[in-house]
Enzyme design. Structure first.
Site, PDB file in Angstrom:
ATOM      1  N   TYR A 142      -1.311  -0.647   9.986  1.00  0.00           N
ATOM      2  CA  TYR A 142      -1.393  -1.188   8.916  1.00  0.00           C
ATOM      3  C   TYR A 142      -0.192   0.005   8.010  1.00  0.00           C
ATOM      4  O   TYR A 142       0.401  -1.489   7.645  1.00  0.00           O
ATOM      5  CB  TYR A 142      -2.603  -0.628   7.976  1.00  0.00           C
ATOM      6  CG  TYR A 142      -2.372  -0.699   7.096  1.00  0.00           C
ATOM      7  CD1 TYR A 142      -3.834  -1.525   6.243  1.00  0.00           C
ATOM      8  CD2 TYR A 142      -2.337   0.206   6.493  1.00  0.00           C
ATOM      9  CE1 TYR A 142      -3.935  -1.790   5.544  1.00  0.00           C
ATOM     10  CE2 TYR A 142      -3.137   0.226   4.502  1.00  0.00           C
ATOM     11  CZ  TYR A 142      -3.943  -1.252   4.304  1.00  0.00           C
ATOM     12  OH  TYR A 142      -3.556  -1.710   3.085  1.00  0.00           O
ATOM     13  N   SER A 202       0.353  -1.001   0.161  1.00  0.00           N
ATOM     14  CA  SER A 202      -0.308  -0.386   0.271  1.00  0.00           C
ATOM     15  C   SER A 202       0.665   1.209   0.070  1.00  0.00           C
ATOM     16  O   SER A 202       1.968   1.767   0.373  1.00  0.00           O
ATOM     17  CB  SER A 202      -0.557  -0.534   1.374  1.00  0.00           C
ATOM     18  OG  SER A 202      -1.691   1.008   1.426  1.00  0.00           O
TER      19      SER A 202
END
Length: 263
Positions: A166, A150
């Protein structure tokens, strides 16, 4: 004579295992591989979602099957790999996509939530990659591993995006990709990462409702969010012989957000 572009991107005769493949980005990646000719094994936790996703792929002419497994549990990961090999013979392409996120201020982030995110987003990638490589790719001296990271793993977030676990896990995926690509090149296994920006999905639904699609899109130079086609091209490049000389790399698919934020 060199192969044509169409031949280089053709995946007929290849098999692919896609985790987190029942919806969202994982299903998009599975569609790309299947449309190029690969046989697909989908996996996620929920059998109902998998059955529906496989049926959709089959309706599009793709050879798709499914196995329900929890990619945060080592026993499930190993069962998934072994059953896939039993049913498909070998695994040419592994897409590590299963993931989780947790939003909380760093000072109040629950440790158990940290462990949940890290176990699924990076530990699971390692265990499955290791198992598939040893059982199929290394003996055959061939393989493609695609890790979904990501742009959150390339730097920090705005203050209203409090996802410390995350971001950390996706940063780990980027360096995991580099390290594994360097180590397994001798086996003719390529390892590369896709770093998506913001794509509407079930995981991002809360953020989309809180911040609004227009506001999120305005952060991107292309002034749009990711859609159901935007990851297909890069996935196919990494998975096919068109990308056979690319390993240990990551590429952001984010409408240009990372060139502004400095990722």
């Amino acid at each position: 004579m060199t192969r044509t572009v169409q031949q280089l991107f053709n995946l007929e005769g290849k098999t692919a295992l896609v985790t987190g493949g029942s919806r969202g980005l994982g299903l998009q990646l599975a569609q790309a591989l299947g449309e190029a000719g690969a046989k697909i094994m989908l996996s996620s936790r929920k059998a109902g979602d998998l059955e529906e996703a496989a049926a959709d792929l089959q309706a599009a002419g793709i050879d798709a099957r499914w196995i329900a497994a929890d990619a945060s549990k080592e026993e499930d990961i190993r069962r998934l790999a072994d059953e896939t090999l039993q049913r498909m013979g070998h695994i040419d392409i592994l897409v590590n996509n299963a993931g989780a996120a947790w939003g909380a201020p760093a000072e109040d982030h629950p440790v158990e939530a940290w462990d949940k995110v890290m176990n699924l987003n990076i530990r699971g990638y390692f265990i499955l990659s290791q198992h598939v490589a040893k059982a199929s790719m290394i003996p055959r001296q061939s393989g493609r591993i695609i890790n979904v990271a990501s742009i959150a793993g390339l730097g920090g977030n705005p203050p209203d995006m409090q996802t410390i676990a995350y971001n950390t896990s996706k940063g780990a995926v980027v360096n995991f990709t580099r390290a594994l690509g360097a180590e397994w090149g001798k086996y003719n296994i390529t390892v590369n990462a896709i770093c998506p920006g913001f794509f509407p999905s079930r995981m991002t639904k809360g953020t989309l409702e809180r911040l609004g699609e227009d506001k999120l899109a305005a952060h991107a130079p292309l002034r749009r969010l990711g859609d159901d086609e935007d990851l297909k091209g890069l996935c196919l490049l990494y998975a096919s012989d068109a990308g056979k000389h690319i390993t240990g790399q990551w590429l952001a698919v984010d409408g240009g957000v990372s060139i502004i934020t400095g990722g």
